[in-house]
Design an enzyme around this catalytic site. Structure first.
Site, short mmCIF file in Angstrom:
data_model
loop_
_atom_site.label_atom_id
_atom_site.label_comp_id
_atom_site.label_asym_id
_atom_site.label_seq_id
_atom_site.Cartn_x
_atom_site.Cartn_y
_atom_site.Cartn_z
N TYR A 481 31.34 18.24 -25.36
CA TYR A 481 31.24 17.55 -24.07
C TYR A 481 31.97 18.34 -22.98
O TYR A 481 31.36 18.88 -22.10
CB TYR A 481 31.79 16.13 -24.19
CG TYR A 481 31.58 15.31 -22.94
CD1 TYR A 481 30.33 14.74 -22.69
CD2 TYR A 481 32.60 15.11 -22.01
CE1 TYR A 481 30.11 13.99 -21.53
CE2 TYR A 481 32.39 14.37 -20.85
CZ TYR A 481 31.15 13.81 -20.62
OH TYR A 481 30.93 13.09 -19.48
N SER A 561 24.73 14.21 -21.11
CA SER A 561 25.29 14.03 -19.77
C SER A 561 26.02 15.31 -19.35
O SER A 561 25.39 16.36 -19.23
CB SER A 561 26.21 12.81 -19.76
OG SER A 561 26.50 12.42 -18.44
N ASP A 645 17.15 6.21 -15.89
CA ASP A 645 18.52 6.73 -15.82
C ASP A 645 18.92 6.83 -14.35
O ASP A 645 18.44 7.71 -13.63
CB ASP A 645 18.60 8.10 -16.49
CG ASP A 645 20.05 8.58 -16.67
OD1 ASP A 645 20.94 8.04 -15.99
OD2 ASP A 645 20.27 9.47 -17.49
N HIS A 680 20.70 5.91 -19.07
CA HIS A 680 21.61 6.98 -19.46
C HIS A 680 22.08 6.86 -20.90
O HIS A 680 22.52 7.84 -21.50
CB HIS A 680 22.82 6.98 -18.51
CG HIS A 680 23.61 8.24 -18.53
ND1 HIS A 680 23.07 9.46 -18.18
CD2 HIS A 680 24.90 8.48 -18.87
CE1 HIS A 680 24.00 10.39 -18.30
NE2 HIS A 680 25.12 9.83 -18.71
#
Length: 709
Positions: A481, A561, A645, A680
């Protein structure tokens, strides 16, 4: 149920790379669109894909899904992967219980329910009563609970619902005695929970003005306002508590203190961890108006309220302490020069703090694994919570006068267990331990350390079957991430469990940009230093190859993301290192991300193209959309997004897919999977989760020519 890769197949892949059928992609029209950034012209030929309401964009989506569905349907790994995933997903799961007004509340899913059901009971031994069942709110399971907050007496339940994965919420109030909703209805809530006044007459919440026609899912969200809703009145009569007409970026979070006498208002201006703090007295536990008193409005650090006791506000902060500390603020004399340190900064990052049973329970990360230390009211360290192992623990909620608290514990190979903790005695007893088809005794996790390009050392966690031989042939999935102060720690997930069950190796990397080692670690992966995040992730991949955990032919990467940005950037920079890449709901256009919904709030991590020539140059250098290298041989790529999203708008993935498909990047497939009535990620129904994530694993397995039985 095992992935197998023959030596012959491996040798062929190593020699020539993954081969795929010749793909014919839908043609995306190019337009003459050029933007100037500090004297540099940048083409944006697929700008029209930003309009998700246009007939042309909708037609493009349909055609892309047809191509992707045809490819996925032909994969022999698809149905076996889905069968394994479904079997592992089908187990009873529980949320962390909490007590309010003589009732316990928690969530439960029987295994394959589309959404979790909320329950209450007078005691943990009583038969629970259904409080809220979102599965009854829609036929397709796309309506989800976004927040559940009981009143202080436990009789009423304020709850938020969101549809089709959108961040927009509607709030209602349910009478638990009758099971019926009151007439109260709150709309246009986003990025907000609710908090009741102690008198039970109403609650605080934050909302935006209603969006303009056609901009509900794409329009920028500014000027959030904090309101008080009094039960039995229409929303139009809600009382404005505070706003900032001079700064459109202010957003508000609120909580009422345990004694009910103070409203603590946290002000955010971005998705980062720095915030402001104000307080407002609530005489006799009721809202009586007034102007909030500022405590810290410099937005120079993180200020997380923990407790109010003896006229002092207890706050967790990284002000002057990058790894965090606990301070006491005298509300009559709140100047920072007068703040008292209760618990000083230590060698580990303090990630959470709660005030329960006259104790402070402080959570730390030690090389990305959780430690929980217990401190007295005076800040003195008393003991440590005996966690089951090296993993991730969370929860520990409650009130200052509570006798107990609950927490979850998980590791890469341990499904989340729920435990009860007696604050006075330190005794731990299990509340719920899941029974799954995943045999934790067959697998093991080890922590290793990787050195990045600039010499920075960071941990990775490797989960694999016990006794597995590491010779470079193992199918390996690397997840990361690297942003927004979010720590990536070892935790069980059905995706990783399915991959392990199939015979693969699952790896997570705790790279810079996260909060694993405090605010300095986070900041080392932001703005002009964002390349550190990509360098770390590449170093993790290189370590796995060097140590024969995997090879470039058996290594795949995945992230969502900000992690989708990570995967997109790293794929551009090192296409030779990976066999497959799966960016999910990624931020792919780094020059225009700030123009949509809440994208502007990410500038504290990314910076924007308008900030300076230097910032533009840095963004342009790694933006996934703008750095696709035609002529380079890319791994197989599966992009995923949702048509609803409204956090990372699907235009990011649309434009990235169109550009990737139009470029000369080799024969491996470049596909986009666009989920309808999905956002999302939050609130996604079980069926869509299973279908999407099993498709991802099947795609990776297919890329590696792996047989799934």
């Amino acid at each position: 149920m095992k992935l197998t890769l023959s030596a012959i197949a491996l040798a062929a892949m190593l020699a020539s790379g993954v081969q795929a059928q010749t793909m014919t992609y839908p043609v995306a029209r190019k337009v003459e669109q050029t933007d100037a950034y500090h004297g540099t012209s940048v083409a944006d030929p697929y700008r029209w894909l930003e309009d998700d309401n246009s007939a042309e964009t909708k037609a493009w989506v349909v055609k892309q899904n047809e191509v992707t569905d045809k490819f996925l349907e032909a994969m022999p790994q698809r149905l076996p992967a889905r069968r394994i995933y479904t079997g592992l997903y089908n187990f009873e799961r529980f949320g962390i219980p909490f007590e309010e007004g003589g009732r316990y509340f928690w969530s439960r899913n029987d295994g394959l329910q589309q959404q979790n059901v909320y329950y209450w009971a007078k005691s943990l031994k009583d038969t629970p009563v259904v409080a809220l069942d979102p599965n009854a709110m829609s036929k397709d399971g796309t309506v989800a609970l976004s927040g559940v907050v009981p009143s202080r007496d436990g009789k009423l339940l304020a709850y938020g619902i969101a549809g089709a994965g959108s961040d927009w919420q509607s709030w209602r109030v349910r009478d638990l005695a009758t099971g019926q909703d009151l007439a109260d209805k709150i709309e246009w809530v986003k990025f907000s929970n609710a908090t009741w006044t102690a008198d039970g007459k109403g609650f605080f919440y934050a909302r935006y003005d209603a969006p303009k026609e056609g901009e509900k899912l794409t329009g920028a969200n500014y000027f959030q306002k904090l309101y008080y809703h009094r039960l039995g009145t229409p929303q139009s009569e809600d009382l404005l508590v505070t706003e900032n007409r001079e700064d459109k970026e202010w957003g508000f979070g609120a909580q009422v203190s345990d004694d009910g006498e103070l409203l603590i208002i946290s002000i955010w201006k971005s998705a980062g961890s720095k915030n402001g703090l104000m307080v407002l007295p609530l005489p006799k536990g009721a809202y009586a108006g007034g102007k909030p008193q500022p405590i810290a409005l410099g937005f120079d650090a993180q200020y997380t309220p923990v407790n109010v006791i003896g006229g002092k506000l207890i706050v967790k902060t990284d002000k002057g302490a990058p790894r965090g500390k606990l301070v006491a603020i005298d509300l009559k004399n709140p100047a920072q020069a007068n703040w008292e340190t209760l618990v000083a900064e230590g060698p580990d990052a303090m990630t959470a703090a709660s005030a329960v049973g006259g104790r402070y329970l402080l959570s730390y990360l030690h090389d990305a694994a959780t430690l929980v230390r217990v401190h007295g009211a005076d800040g003195k360290r008393l003991s440590e919570v005996a966690l089951p192992g090296i993993g991730t623990a969370g929860g520990f909620g409650g009130r200052w006068n509570s006798k107990e608290t609950f927490f979850s514990y998980t590791s890469l190979t341990t499904p989340a267990e729920i435990h009860r903790y007696d604050v006075a005695t330190g005794q731990i007893e299990p509340f719920k331990k899941p029974k799954t088809a995943f045999d934790t005794e067959e697998f093991e996790t080890r922590r290793e350390f990787v050195t990045s390009k600039d010499g920075t050392r960071f941990p990775i966690f490797i989960a694999a079957k016990k006794g597995l031989k590491f010779d470079g042939s193992n199918p390996t999935l690397l997840y990361g991430y690297g942003g927004f102060d979010i720590s990536i720690t070892p935790a069980y997930g059905v995706t990783s469990a399915t991959w392990l069950k199939m015979g693969g190796v699952y790896v997570i990397a705790s790279i810079r940009g996260g909060g694993e080692y405090g605010s300095a670690w986070h900041e080392a992966g932001t703005k002009l230093r964002k390349q550190n995040v990509f360098d770390d992730f590449i170093a993790a991949g290189e370590w796995l190859v060097k140590n024969k955990v995997a090879s470039p032919a058996t290594l795949a990467i995945n992230g969502g993301s900000n992690g989708g940005l990570l995967v997109g950037a790293v794929t551009n920079q090192r296409p030779d290192l990976f066999a497959a890449a799966v960016p999910q709901v990624g931020v792919m256009d780094m020059l225009r991300y700030q123009n949509f919904t809440i994208g502007w709030a990410w500038a504290t991590d990314f910076g924007t193209s308008k900030d300076s020539p230097e910032m533009f140059k840095a963004l342009y250098a790694y933006s996934p959309l703008h750095n696709i290298r035609s002529g380079a041989k890319y791994p197989a790529v599966l992009i995923t997004t949702g048509d609803h999203d409204d956090r990372v708008v699907p235009a990011h993935s649309f434009k990235y897919a169109a550009t990737l498909q139009a470029a000369d990047t080799g024969p491996a497939p470049k596909l986009i999977r666009i989920e309808t009535n999905a956002g999302h990620g939050a609130g996604k129904p079980t069926s869509k989760i299973i279908e999407e994530r099993s498709d991802i694993l099947a795609f990776i397995a297919n890329t590696m020519k792996l047989e799934v039985k």
